[in-house]
Design a protein around this motif. Structure first.
Motif, PDB file in Angstrom:
ATOM      1  N   PHE A 202       0.809  -1.211   0.000  1.00  0.00           N
ATOM      2  CA  PHE A 202       0.000   0.000   0.000  1.00  0.00           C
ATOM      3  C   PHE A 202       0.843   1.262   0.000  1.00  0.00           C
ATOM      4  N   GLU A 203       2.004   1.212   0.642  1.00  0.00           N
ATOM      5  CA  GLU A 203       2.849   2.401   0.614  1.00  0.00           C
ATOM      6  C   GLU A 203       3.344   2.685  -0.792  1.00  0.00           C
ATOM      7  N   VAL A 204       3.687   1.633  -1.525  1.00  0.00           N
ATOM      8  CA  VAL A 204       4.112   1.817  -2.914  1.00  0.00           C
ATOM      9  C   VAL A 204       2.976   2.437  -3.727  1.00  0.00           C
ATOM     10  N   PHE A 205       1.753   1.930  -3.527  1.00  0.00           N
ATOM     11  CA  PHE A 205       0.615   2.476  -4.265  1.00  0.00           C
ATOM     12  C   PHE A 205       0.353   3.926  -3.895  1.00  0.00           C
ATOM     13  N   SER A 206       0.307   4.204  -2.595  1.00  0.00           N
ATOM     14  CA  SER A 206      -0.047   5.566  -2.190  1.00  0.00           C
ATOM     15  C   SER A 206       0.999   6.568  -2.641  1.00  0.00           C
ATOM     16  N   ARG A 207       2.261   6.194  -2.598  1.00  0.00           N
ATOM     17  CA  ARG A 207       3.305   7.132  -2.980  1.00  0.00           C
ATOM     18  C   ARG A 207       3.361   7.338  -4.500  1.00  0.00           C
ATOM     19  N   SER A 208       2.678   6.471  -5.240  1.00  0.00           N
ATOM     20  CA  SER A 208       2.554   6.737  -6.680  1.00  0.00           C
ATOM     21  C   SER A 208       1.674   7.960  -6.919  1.00  0.00           C
ATOM     22  N   PHE A 209       0.939   8.398  -5.885  1.00  0.00           N
ATOM     23  CA  PHE A 209       0.219   9.663  -5.935  1.00  0.00           C
ATOM     24  C   PHE A 209       1.064  10.785  -5.343  1.00  0.00           C
ATOM     25  N   PHE A 210       2.376  10.529  -5.147  1.00  0.00           N
ATOM     26  CA  PHE A 210       3.346  11.533  -4.706  1.00  0.00           C
ATOM     27  C   PHE A 210       3.081  12.020  -3.279  1.00  0.00           C
ATOM     28  N   ALA A 211       2.434  11.183  -2.485  1.00  0.00           N
ATOM     29  CA  ALA A 211       2.135  11.582  -1.115  1.00  0.00           C
ATOM     30  C   ALA A 211       2.302  10.387  -0.185  1.00  0.00           C
ATOM     31  N   ASP A 212       2.665  10.649   1.049  1.00  0.00           N
ATOM     32  CA  ASP A 212       2.701   9.612   2.065  1.00  0.00           C
ATOM     33  C   ASP A 212       1.281   9.193   2.416  1.00  0.00           C
ATOM     34  N   PRO A 213       1.090   7.948   2.919  1.00  0.00           N
ATOM     35  CA  PRO A 213      -0.263   7.480   3.243  1.00  0.00           C
ATOM     36  C   PRO A 213      -0.996   8.366   4.251  1.00  0.00           C
ATOM     37  N   GLU A 214      -0.244   9.029   5.147  1.00  0.00           N
ATOM     38  CA  GLU A 214      -0.886   9.904   6.138  1.00  0.00           C
ATOM     39  C   GLU A 214      -1.477  11.161   5.506  1.00  0.00           C
ATOM     40  N   LYS A 215      -1.052  11.477   4.295  1.00  0.00           N
ATOM     41  CA  LYS A 215      -1.512  12.698   3.622  1.00  0.00           C
ATOM     42  C   LYS A 215      -2.437  12.406   2.442  1.00  0.00           C
ATOM     43  N   LEU A 216      -2.802  11.136   2.266  1.00  0.00           N
ATOM     44  CA  LEU A 216      -3.618  10.729   1.124  1.00  0.00           C
ATOM     45  C   LEU A 216      -5.002  10.301   1.597  1.00  0.00           C
ATOM     46  N   SER A 217      -6.028  10.708   0.885  1.00  0.00           N
ATOM     47  CA  SER A 217      -7.393  10.301   1.204  1.00  0.00           C
ATOM     48  C   SER A 217      -7.536   8.780   1.152  1.00  0.00           C
ATOM     49  N   ALA A 218      -8.195   8.223   2.174  1.00  0.00           N
ATOM     50  CA  ALA A 218      -8.456   6.781   2.178  1.00  0.00           C
ATOM     51  C   ALA A 218      -9.313   6.384   0.989  1.00  0.00           C
ATOM     52  N   ALA A 219     -10.242   7.243   0.591  1.00  0.00           N
ATOM     53  CA  ALA A 219     -11.091   6.936  -0.565  1.00  0.00           C
ATOM     54  C   ALA A 219     -10.253   6.800  -1.829  1.00  0.00           C
TER      55      ALA A 219
END
Length: 513
Positions: A202-219
């Motif tokens: 999930f960290e690899v996926f979320s950071r593909s949006f250029f943001a850490d998981p703590e800064k990315l919408s769960a949706a």
């Protein structure tokens, strides 16, 4: 006898893919009378898609791009004998609308080359692979769990079944209404997703949006999981361009647009757009362009600045929503031309997690023709490194130094490799999909029917993301204008806008209530 209705060809292998049929209308805007004039601001995927879609229906299009080249965040440029880009991009099979655009210049999509795996590596040595597992849900999940070292059957039993059902019941915009208020990291903790798998996959996926998981919408994260895994049978294996982006994508698309009559102007900055009673005046350096309609397909910062400088555009609420858009933290793309090769068994692309900076490594000669020439000529490799979500005031030289050091650690055969040439891109122009931002995110259509938006920053209530969101909103922006002129639109496709299992969807609805 009446003719049979047109049945569009399915774009991929997923029988559940969602078709949004084109609205009916006249075949061309050029008849009767002169065609409407449209200015498209921005020459990335979204802007080019909109320009092509409009020009194919007889609209007179002028495309304005501030950079010297087309491509936006997918552009490439010459640095002596080499081509530099803003980094590796994966062209997934479920990018139906982006691939539709490319089929206009390569009907068999021969400009793309398949990559056989999407391996992930954590700094602690754990690794995952998506090659060889079934593509169709839920068998892809079963195949992954049975083979995984970071997500086991025991982990599956320990997950919170009530909260986890949200992963199987995705529908846009409802998923955002339910989950956009919390961040991705919190959501994963709530469903008790195993920590090792969380940090790796999930960290690899979320950071593909250029943001850490703590800064990315769960949706946003849950929608992404639906697009690439639980909601589509196209799989996680992807294609990449066979050669540099200009050679495979932008030069052919430029020729296509010119052939359709699009007037292209690169290296042109738009400073202001005025809305008058009879249309728009688009101001550039030394020129004023008159238009009946405008497509704004700029990046986040560019759109914000342009709207701020154009007080006659839109209503007050819309202007405030544009002003609220934010960019993700800075990122780095480093491309290194080395004097020795990576081992032959290295993957074309490796997603990494747990390293201080390194988010992925690409070995370009394994798929890009220009890099293969370098390999044949020198015996070396062309390596590309990505680092996402960097500190705002990071020391660029130190970041490059540390990133290269981490690359040498992951691929120890390159520990003593000498860098013959290097290019680096630091940028901070990607949209940030922070928790709570979905409701206020601007949509394709505005209060002005002759003013539309396109780009991956734009809200569209379909399960699409990244490059596919850019292409989809480009077609949707063109369709909105074409509908205004009663001209036939273009079909759109997406991954199904619901979970694939009726049983799991029902379970999710029961737990939600």
């Amino acid at each position: 006898m009446p003719s049979s209705p047109r049945v569009p060809a399915r774009p991929g292998t997923d029988r559940n893919a969602l078709l949004l049929p084109a609205h009916p209308g006249r075949p061309s805007a050029a008849q009767p009378g002169p065609p409407p004039r449209v200015v498209v601001v921005g020459g990335g995927i979204a802007g080019v898609t909109a320009a092509v879609a409009l020009a194919e229906r007889g609209v007179a299009v002028r495309l304005l791009e501030r950079e010297a080249d087309l491509g936006g965040r997918l552009r490439g440029w010459q640095t002596g004998e080499h081509t530099m880009t803003r980094g590796f991009h994966a062209f997934f099979k479920q990018y139906y609308n982006l691939r539709s655009l490319l089929q206009r210049v390569s009907p068999d999509l021969g400009v793309l080359r398949p990559v056989e795996d999407y391996p992930l590596l954590h700094a602690n040595g754990t690794a995952e692979s998506f090659a060889g597992i079934p593509r169709t849900p839920p068998w892809n999940v079963a195949g992954f769990v049975l083979r995984s070292k970071t997500f086991t059957l025991s982990d599956l039993r320990r997950m919170n079944p009530v909260a986890a059902t949200r992963l199987f019941d995705v529908s846009i915009p409802r998923t955002y209404e339910e989950l956009d208020a919390i961040d991705a990291s919190t959501f994963l903790r709530e469903i008790n997703f195993p920590e090792a798998a969380r940090h790796l996959a999930f960290e690899v996926f979320s950071r593909s949006f250029f943001a850490d998981p703590e800064k990315l919408s769960a949706a946003e994260l849950v929608t992404m999981f639906h697009i690439y895994f639980l909601g589509s049978s196209e799989g996680l294996i992807f294609d990449v361009p066979r050669d540099s982006y200009p050679a495979t994508l932008w030069n052919p698309l430029r020729d296509l647009m010119l052939g359709l009559g699009v007037e292209l102007s690169t290296g042109v900055e738009v400073s202001r757009v005025d809305r008058g009673a009879d249309g728009f005046t688009v101001h550039t350096t030394g020129e004023r362009v008159e238009a009946d309609a405008v497509v704004l397909a700029a990046d986040t910062g560019g759109l914000r600045r342009l709207v701020e400088a154009s007080p006659s555009l839109g209503d007050q609420d819309w202007r405030e929503r544009i002003g609220e858009l934010r960019t993700a933290p800075p990122f780095l793309v480093s491309r290194l031309w080395l004097d020795r090769p990576a081992h032959s068994g290295r993957p074309a692309f490796l997603g990494t997690s747990g390293f201080e900076l390194l988010d992925n490594i690409s070995v370009l000669e394994l798929f890009e023709d220009e890099a293969r020439v370098w390999r044949e000529k020198t015996g070396g490799s062309v390596i590309e490194l990505h680092a996402y979500a960097l500190p705002e005031h990071a020391d660029h030289d130190q970041v490059v130094h540390d990133l290269v050091k981490q690359m040498r650690s992951v691929y120890p055969e390159l520990a003593d490799a000498r860098i013959q040439h290097e290019e680096h891109v630091f940028a901070d122009d990607c949209p940030l999909f922070a928790p709570g931002g979905f409701t206020r995110r601007p949509t394709v259509e505005t209060s002005d029917p002759a003013l539309v938006l396109a780009g991956d920053l734009v809200r569209i209530d379909l399960p699409v993301a990244l490059m596919e969101r850019a292409a989809t909103t480009g077609f949707a922006a063109a369709n909105a204008l074409l509908a205004h002129w009663r001209v036939r639109g273009h079909d759109l496709w997406s991954v199904a806008n619901q979970g694939r299992s009726a049983l799991l969807r029902a379970a999710a609805r029961r737990t939600a209530s």
